[in-house]
Design a protein around this motif. Sequence first.
Motif: not given
Length: 265
Positions: A59, A105, A108-111, A131
């Motif tokens: 994240l 978070r 979908e917010d993972m770098k 997910s």
Amino acid sequence: MGLFKKNKVVLALGGGSARGLANLGVLKVFEKQFGRGHLPFHMMVGTSIGSLIGAAYCLGIPISELEDMAVDFNWPTIADPGLYTTGLIKGDKLERIIGRIIGGRGFEDMKIPFALTTTDIETGEELIHDSGDLVKLIRASCSWPGVFTAVEIDGKLLVDGGVRNSIPTKAAYALGGTFVVAVNPGFAVRDQKIRNVLEVIVQFIQIMGEELNTYQASEADIAIKPELKDIDQFGFDKASVIVRQGELAAEAMMPKIKRKMLFLR
């Protein structure tokens, strides 16, 4: 990363409660060697505390912040004991701590793409998640069966991913990995005189866990195993030592890792 055209490199972060803090040390070394934005991994997958560390790192939470949190982590902080249907510790305190770290978070917010493992305690099924409700799934992945209560998600009672995947190498390959680097925090099997039933149970868990870890680490292309000696899963007071041992183990393996990476280009 663009040079690894035909390969999917995955970092598998093992569990182990306090011993799993060694994952932080390993990540520190990779970050120093390659830079945070240039790690040689297409994704990470974590089990138990490896799921928390991996999710937080992917994240974008800085290693220094995670280290500060690790030093403050201890059993009184995370334990809300009682007598519940599926465990002796309710797990609400643990979930609140995870929530503070993750900060609202989700996947979908993972770098960096990330997945974690849990176990369905009713069927024995091993599950891989990329997910869903990230906080609850991390809590489930960290919940030792019988100690922490199981977490009900989508009609399933989920517990520690380490029951089936103490090191999630199999999950890494199932996610399409072609080259897997695994972190093996290990277990603290002691040569000791057994004095009571509790020590029998703890030693049994250590022996069984070490056997599973040895097998699952052998399935990885490269395994990093910190030297943690007699530090057990409850040793959060030794967090700085554990993190440092993770660093030393990763540094020792780095020449081999770099050589192997050359053949993936």
